[in-house]
Design a protein around this motif. Structure first.
Motif, PDB file in Angstrom:
ATOM      1  N   THR A  21      -9.913  21.696   4.247  1.00  0.00           N
ATOM      2  CA  THR A  21      -9.146  20.520   4.664  1.00  0.00           C
ATOM      3  C   THR A  21      -7.933  20.237   3.790  1.00  0.00           C
ATOM      4  OG1 THR A  21     -10.434  18.992   3.292  1.00  0.00           O
ATOM      5  CG2 THR A  21     -11.247  19.416   5.540  1.00  0.00           C
ATOM      6  N   TYR A  23      -8.001  18.488   1.291  1.00  0.00           N
ATOM      7  CA  TYR A  23      -8.179  17.144   0.740  1.00  0.00           C
ATOM      8  C   TYR A  23      -8.877  17.258  -0.613  1.00  0.00           C
ATOM      9  CZ  TYR A  23      -9.906  12.441  -0.019  1.00  0.00           C
ATOM     10  OH  TYR A  23     -10.175  11.220  -0.570  1.00  0.00           O
ATOM     11  N   THR A  46     -18.864  10.792   5.832  1.00  0.00           N
ATOM     12  CA  THR A  46     -18.664  10.346   4.461  1.00  0.00           C
ATOM     13  C   THR A  46     -19.065   8.881   4.315  1.00  0.00           C
ATOM     14  OG1 THR A  46     -17.112  10.352   2.617  1.00  0.00           O
ATOM     15  CG2 THR A  46     -16.239   9.683   4.761  1.00  0.00           C
ATOM     16  N   ILE A  54      -9.595   9.478   3.581  1.00  0.00           N
ATOM     17  CA  ILE A  54      -9.731  10.734   4.317  1.00  0.00           C
ATOM     18  C   ILE A  54      -9.009  10.633   5.659  1.00  0.00           C
ATOM     19  CG2 ILE A  54     -11.375  12.233   5.506  1.00  0.00           C
ATOM     20  CD1 ILE A  54     -13.289  11.768   3.149  1.00  0.00           C
ATOM     21  N   VAL A  63     -13.490  10.970  11.443  1.00  0.00           N
ATOM     22  CA  VAL A  63     -14.233  10.524  10.263  1.00  0.00           C
ATOM     23  C   VAL A  63     -15.359   9.602  10.718  1.00  0.00           C
ATOM     24  CG1 VAL A  63     -14.105   9.301   8.065  1.00  0.00           C
ATOM     25  CG2 VAL A  63     -12.197  10.729   8.808  1.00  0.00           C
TER      26      VAL A  63
END
Length: 85
Positions: A21, A23, A46, A54, A63
């Protein structure tokens, strides 16, 4: 996924999630997130503490927040049922 005849892949390693990702905000020692890829979509599961960041940093990903009332196992089962049947 099609080549390996898989419906989905679940990644739990922070290093793999960062690699896939880009991230970098995940702890390398805690399990802050899980990444599920299906043929159609990518999901990050998450906690509410990092979900907002995110969402901002990873475009095109769904998400899902894990909470006490909606724990990871329930959220994962819901997504698999919706995506795979």
């Amino acid at each position: 996924l099609k080549k390996k005849r898989l419906d989905a892949i679940l990644f739990s390693s922070p290093k793999q999630i960062v690699y896939l990702t880009s991230y970098g905000g995940l702890s390398q020692t805690e399990r802050d997130a899980f990444l599920l890829t299906t043929e159609k979509r990518c999901y990050v599961f998450t906690n509410p503490l990092v979900s907002g960041e995110i969402k901002e940093k990873i475009k095109g990903i769904i998400v899902i927040e894990n909470t006490r009332s909606n724990p990871f196992a329930k959220n994962l089962a819901d997504v698999i049922k919706k995506e795979i049947g």
